[in-house]
Motif scaffolding. Structure first.
Motif, PDB file in Angstrom:
ATOM      1  N   ALA A 360       0.832  -1.212   0.000  1.00 57.82           N
ATOM      2  CA  ALA A 360       0.000   0.000   0.000  1.00 57.82           C
ATOM      3  C   ALA A 360       0.863   1.257   0.000  1.00 57.82           C
ATOM      4  CB  ALA A 360      -0.926  -0.012   1.212  1.00 57.82           C
ATOM      5  N   ILE A 361       1.964   1.239   0.735  1.00 59.06           N
ATOM      6  CA  ILE A 361       2.868   2.396   0.766  1.00 59.06           C
ATOM      7  C   ILE A 361       3.440   2.668  -0.623  1.00 59.06           C
ATOM      8  CG2 ILE A 361       5.074   3.241   1.646  1.00 59.06           C
ATOM      9  CD1 ILE A 361       4.460   1.689   4.238  1.00 59.06           C
ATOM     10  N   LEU A 362       3.925   1.601  -1.281  1.00 53.61           N
ATOM     11  CA  LEU A 362       4.509   1.772  -2.610  1.00 53.61           C
ATOM     12  C   LEU A 362       3.456   2.205  -3.628  1.00 53.61           C
ATOM     13  CD1 LEU A 362       6.859  -1.351  -2.701  1.00 53.61           C
ATOM     14  CD2 LEU A 362       7.487   1.024  -2.286  1.00 53.61           C
ATOM     15  N   MET A 363       2.250   1.631  -3.532  1.00 53.35           N
ATOM     16  CA  MET A 363       1.178   1.999  -4.465  1.00 53.35           C
ATOM     17  C   MET A 363       0.737   3.435  -4.244  1.00 53.35           C
ATOM     18  SD  MET A 363       0.277  -0.412  -6.616  1.00 53.35           S
ATOM     19  CE  MET A 363      -1.392   0.099  -7.023  1.00 53.35           C
ATOM     20  N   THR A 365       2.371   5.877  -3.172  1.00 54.06           N
ATOM     21  CA  THR A 365       3.357   6.853  -3.620  1.00 54.06           C
ATOM     22  C   THR A 365       3.064   7.315  -5.042  1.00 54.06           C
ATOM     23  OG1 THR A 365       5.018   5.794  -2.210  1.00 54.06           O
ATOM     24  CG2 THR A 365       5.828   7.251  -3.939  1.00 54.06           C
ATOM     25  N   ARG A 366       2.532   6.410  -5.867  1.00 53.49           N
ATOM     26  CA  ARG A 366       2.254   6.724  -7.269  1.00 53.49           C
ATOM     27  C   ARG A 366       0.778   6.990  -7.536  1.00 53.49           C
ATOM     28  NH1 ARG A 366       6.294   4.936 -10.957  1.00 53.49           N
ATOM     29  NH2 ARG A 366       8.105   4.040  -9.908  1.00 53.49           N
ATOM     30  N   PHE A 367      -0.097   6.299  -6.808  1.00 56.49           N
ATOM     31  CA  PHE A 367      -1.536   6.397  -7.077  1.00 56.49           C
ATOM     32  C   PHE A 367      -2.256   6.871  -5.819  1.00 56.49           C
ATOM     33  CE2 PHE A 367       0.276   2.777  -9.411  1.00 56.49           C
ATOM     34  CZ  PHE A 367       0.073   3.200 -10.717  1.00 56.49           C
ATOM     35  N   GLN A 368      -2.392   8.186  -5.673  1.00 49.59           N
ATOM     36  CA  GLN A 368      -3.055   8.714  -4.493  1.00 49.59           C
ATOM     37  C   GLN A 368      -4.063   9.801  -4.817  1.00 49.59           C
ATOM     38  OE1 GLN A 368      -0.659  11.413  -1.996  1.00 49.59           O
ATOM     39  NE2 GLN A 368       1.087  10.926  -3.306  1.00 49.59           N
ATOM     40  N   ARG A 369      -4.333  10.004  -6.096  1.00 42.82           N
ATOM     41  CA  ARG A 369      -5.255  11.054  -6.479  1.00 42.82           C
ATOM     42  C   ARG A 369      -6.555  10.468  -7.020  1.00 42.82           C
ATOM     43  NH1 ARG A 369      -1.730  15.872  -9.414  1.00 42.82           N
ATOM     44  NH2 ARG A 369      -0.240  16.169  -7.711  1.00 42.82           N
ATOM     45  N   GLY A 370      -7.699  10.985  -6.510  1.00 40.10           N
ATOM     46  CA  GLY A 370      -9.012  10.611  -7.038  1.00 40.10           C
ATOM     47  C   GLY A 370      -9.255   9.116  -7.002  1.00 40.10           C
ATOM     48  N   TRP A 371      -9.727   8.597  -8.139  1.00 39.25           N
ATOM     49  CA  TRP A 371     -10.110   7.196  -8.232  1.00 39.25           C
ATOM     50  C   TRP A 371      -8.921   6.260  -8.081  1.00 39.25           C
ATOM     51  CZ3 TRP A 371      -7.990   3.965 -11.824  1.00 39.25           C
ATOM     52  CH2 TRP A 371      -7.278   4.568 -12.868  1.00 39.25           C
ATOM     53  N   GLN A 372      -7.692   6.774  -8.252  1.00 39.00           N
ATOM     54  CA  GLN A 372      -6.508   5.915  -8.147  1.00 39.00           C
ATOM     55  C   GLN A 372      -6.371   5.310  -6.753  1.00 39.00           C
ATOM     56  OE1 GLN A 372      -3.291   8.495  -9.306  1.00 39.00           O
ATOM     57  NE2 GLN A 372      -3.626   8.189 -11.494  1.00 39.00           N
ATOM     58  N   GLN A 373      -6.949   5.960  -5.740  1.00 42.83           N
ATOM     59  CA  GLN A 373      -6.904   5.397  -4.390  1.00 42.83           C
ATOM     60  C   GLN A 373      -7.625   4.050  -4.335  1.00 42.83           C
ATOM     61  OE1 GLN A 373      -8.278   8.201  -1.473  1.00 42.83           O
ATOM     62  NE2 GLN A 373      -6.923   9.827  -2.167  1.00 42.83           N
ATOM     63  N   PHE A 374      -8.702   3.904  -5.116  1.00 43.22           N
ATOM     64  CA  PHE A 374      -9.409   2.629  -5.148  1.00 43.22           C
ATOM     65  C   PHE A 374      -8.562   1.556  -5.828  1.00 43.22           C
ATOM     66  CE2 PHE A 374     -12.836   5.676  -4.594  1.00 43.22           C
ATOM     67  CZ  PHE A 374     -13.609   5.062  -3.617  1.00 43.22           C
ATOM     68  N   THR A 376      -5.337   1.375  -5.466  1.00 41.32           N
ATOM     69  CA  THR A 376      -4.465   0.959  -4.364  1.00 41.32           C
ATOM     70  C   THR A 376      -5.192  -0.004  -3.435  1.00 41.32           C
ATOM     71  OG1 THR A 376      -3.281   3.069  -4.437  1.00 41.32           O
ATOM     72  CG2 THR A 376      -3.089   1.776  -2.425  1.00 41.32           C
ATOM     73  N   ALA A 377      -6.447   0.315  -3.107  1.00 43.01           N
ATOM     74  CA  ALA A 377      -7.235  -0.558  -2.223  1.00 43.01           C
ATOM     75  C   ALA A 377      -7.440  -1.931  -2.854  1.00 43.01           C
ATOM     76  CB  ALA A 377      -8.580   0.091  -1.913  1.00 43.01           C
ATOM     77  N   PHE A 378      -7.682  -1.974  -4.168  1.00 40.10           N
ATOM     78  CA  PHE A 378      -7.917  -3.249  -4.844  1.00 40.10           C
ATOM     79  C   PHE A 378      -6.652  -4.105  -4.848  1.00 40.10           C
ATOM     80  CE2 PHE A 378      -8.145  -5.800  -8.799  1.00 40.10           C
ATOM     81  CZ  PHE A 378      -9.253  -6.579  -8.468  1.00 40.10           C
ATOM     82  N   VAL A 379      -5.505  -3.497  -5.133  1.00 46.39           N
ATOM     83  CA  VAL A 379      -4.247  -4.252  -5.128  1.00 46.39           C
ATOM     84  C   VAL A 379      -3.932  -4.759  -3.718  1.00 46.39           C
ATOM     85  CG1 VAL A 379      -1.757  -4.076  -5.499  1.00 46.39           C
ATOM     86  CG2 VAL A 379      -3.327  -3.021  -7.124  1.00 46.39           C
TER      87      VAL A 379
END
Length: 686
Positions: A360-363, A365-374, A376-379
């Motif tokens: 989650a930390i690594l994800m 770092t790159r995907f933290q804006r808008g829908w990209q947070q989901f 991260t949650a899915f991975v």
């Protein structure tokens, strides 16, 4: 040593949050008994003989209960209610037929016998049915009742026998003779009876008496033995309390809580001790640790079936918002220790959420804006699900697969839902997140826009320093976004007096004489140095976070305005007046501040270079860094000589790229080329 000497401000700063954490963990810690044996199917029992301390039932496994309830649910007995009104209406219809009294009596008797057995609209699928007659319901074979079609044919056959074919045909032509069903299907009662049968499935297989041997030392733990051990563990933890007094229970909880907090403090001390020197970041780490540990203990204590839904990875995301990844990992690992100690399937859960947190930390770092947070949650969920299934297949994780996966998915989604709390923490602890740093680097914000308008030369200088500092920070693994913000805002104080600085004079001034031509060296130095204090005031006015004043105050450290100090000495001034020409400081105390100090000085001084050869850049950078080292500007900073070497090489390469050589075209060739191009243009026009 006196108590007042021990309770220094730094000690109080560390002690108070730690004390609060110990108290909360002690209160939240489970006060019920725990089964102190670790076992799994297929492995030998590694402890001494285990004897039951009480009578306890052997509980069926989830798979056994599900199968038995499914078996019970497949035999559904339909429930019917018998209607007397249908029979009465049909007898009235017979009374209206043009038949003799004897014929009517015979038909009525036949019809009564048919309706006594019951007439249903369709044949029941079950071999048995319930029929309620009045207030009593009895079970009957479904073969004993009639369906509408068969009952009608039976009635018409009797009518032909009694009245003859001719009269029967005329009766059929005059009215439609079809028997109505008097058995009404009751779905609600059928479902209720089926549910009662489902609940009648016993959850236990049998009982084990107190004093009975459960498993012997070295005995192989088979599936049957594991089921008995699981049942004993369940009954033990729910029925027995601690064998010690209440005081000893609380003392044990206190010692464990104290050890957990001390382990966290030792981890911080070895990982990044600079955190302990400030209140904000240290208190924030202690808050996240306490929150994660307390929630773990409370859920495992009161709702242990919901532990998989706890978003443990959220604590890693909360730390990632304000700290570097290499600093987060050990803190997060320590925060999960209560999972290892107090949660069912603790070892497996610890590994699952430890790895999921790092992912989650690594994800993030790159995907933290808008829908990209989901995303991260899915991975994160996929990692948790994969590890859970692996542990389940190895029989190291007990529980229902579907429900556990659903809870893990819920916890992953909660990670996204709870992320906005970082902005609340940012406000409470006066910290600054990576998201806020990125927003501050937008040159369209009001303060930077004002700098661009009022001091355009300074603005361009700040942009160049930012790019240099970015390259140096990446080379040594410093906080890139932080150093970019420091570089952009370090000279904002020049807004108050832009003409005082040479980079703005050629753009803004129309006077032939410079700003400092009418001032003494001491006055010039005072005006130059004032941009530091002016910058701090502007930062507070615009509500910038505390890191900006730190960069503003430290980017010159305690150096002197050497140009004007030398002029002061040349004019016969005393060397003892050096304090009037010295910046207030403090000296840089972080790696990022060291990078800014070097880049600021090198960028400004590089504009005076005449020779742009690699050897010139090499000597220039070495001289600039050596002067800062000799002046002791880096004594308080957490930076090593090897890192300084990397920064020097990076800045040399950057200067070589910025001042790279260009081809000078001869004037004759350029003129000839221009004439040829113009002639071609004329020909095309014609």
């Amino acid at each position: 040593m006196r108590i007042t000497q021990i309770l220094t401000p730094r000690f109080k700063r560390i002690f108070l949050p730690a004390f609060i954490a110990v108290v909360l963990l002690t209160i939240a810690m489970p006060k019920t008994a725990r089964f102190g044996y670790d076992y799994r199917k297929g492995s030998p029992w590694k402890y001494e003989d285990l004897v039951a301390q009480m009578d306890f039932p052997i509980y069926k496994t989830d798979d056994q209960l599900v199968q038995e309830r499914l078996d019970a649910g497949t035999v559904t007995v339909p429930y019917y209610r018998m209607s007397d009104q249908v029979r009465s209406d049909m007898l009235d219809d017979i009374g209206m037929l043009p038949l003799s009294a004897g014929q009517k009596y015979e038909l009525s008797a036949l019809l009564g016998s048919i309706y006594d057995r019951g007439v249903a609209a369709s044949a029941p699928e079950s071999e048995l049915i319930y029929i309620q007659k009045g207030k009593r319901a009895d079970k009957y074979p479904s073969s004993e009742i009639h369906v509408v079609k068969d009952a009608t044919e039976l009635f018409l056959a009797a009518l032909r026998r009694i009245a003859g074919d001719n009269l029967t045909d005329s009766l059929l032509n005059s009215r439609r003779l079809e028997l109505a069903p008097n058995l009404v299907y009751d779905k609600e009662t059928t479902d209720l009876v089926s549910s009662a049968a489902d609940l009648s499935v016993s959850p236990t297989l049998g009982y084990v008496s107190s004093g009975s041997l459960i498993v012997s030392e070295g005995e192989l733990v088979t599936a049957e033995v594991a089921q008995i051990l699981d049942s004993y563990k369940r009954e033990y933890e729910h029925s027995l309390g601690f064998s010690h007094s209440g005081f000893l229970q609380w003392m044990g909880c206190l010692v464990i809580s104290l050890c957990l907090v001390l382990l966290l403090l030792v981890t911080i001390q070895f990982t990044f001790p600079a955190v302990l020197s400030g209140w904000r970041r240290y208190s924030y780490i202690m808050t996240v640790f306490t929150l994660c540990s307390t929630v773990t203990l409370l859920v495992s204590r009161f709702m242990d079936m919901w532990v998989c839904a706890v978003p443990f990875t959220m604590s890693a995301i909360y730390l990632q918002a304000f700290f570097k990844n290499r600093e987060i990992a050990p803190i997060y690992a320590v925060s999960l220790i209560p999972v290892l100690l107090f949660v069912p399937n603790g070892a497996a859960m610890y590994v699952m959420f430890l790895l999921a947190g790092f992912v989650a930390i690594l994800m993030f770092t790159r995907f933290q804006r808008g829908w990209q947070q989901f995303l991260t949650a899915f991975v994160t969920f996929l990692v948790l699900a994969l590890l859970f299934l692996a542990f389940y297949m190895m029989d190291l994780f007990s529980g229902n697969i579907i429900s556990t996966l659903a809870l893990l998915f819920l916890g992953s989604i909660l990670t996204v839902c709870l992320y906005p709390l970082t902005f609340l923490f940012e406000k409470i602890f006066n910290l600054i997140s990576v998201t806020r740093l990125v927003e501050m680097c937008d040159s369209s914000n009001p303060l930077l826009h004002e700098l661009e308008l009022k001091a355009p030369g300074t603005f361009q200088h700040s942009l160049q320093v930012m790019n240099m500092a970015d390259a140096a920070a990446r080379a040594v693994g410093a906080h890139v976004q932080l150093v970019r913000v420091g570089a952009l805002y370090h000279d904002i104080g020049k807004i108050c007096n832009p003409l005082c600085f040479v980079e703005n004079e050629s753009i803004l001034s129309v006077e032939r004489e410079g700003y400092h031509s009418r001032l003494t060296p001491a006055q010039s130095a005072s005006d130059i140095i004032r941009h530091v204090t002016d910058g701090v005031l502007l930062a507070k006015k615009y509500g910038l976070p505390f890191i900006v004043p730190d960069f503003i105050l430290s980017h010159h450290g305690t150096t002197t305005a050497s140009y004007f100090f030398n002029k002061h000495l040349e004019a016969g001034g005393s060397p003892e007046d050096v304090t009037e020409f010295t910046y207030p400081g403090p000296r840089p105390f972080s790696k990022e501040q060291v990078i800014l100090m070097l880049c600021d000085g090198i960028e400004a001084a590089s504009r005076t270079l005449k020779d742009y050869s690699p050897d010139s850049f090499d000597k220039f950078v070495e001289r600039m860094v050596a002067s800062k080292l000799e002046d002791g500007q880096f004594e308080n900073a957490d930076i090593s000589l090897s890192e300084l070497g990397i920064i020097k090489q990076t800045l040399k390469n950057y200067l070589a790229q910025m001042y790279h050589a260009r081809i000078e075209y001869p004037k004759e060739i350029k003129t000839k080329t221009t004439k040829i191009w113009k002639s071609k243009q004329k020909n095309q026009t014609r």
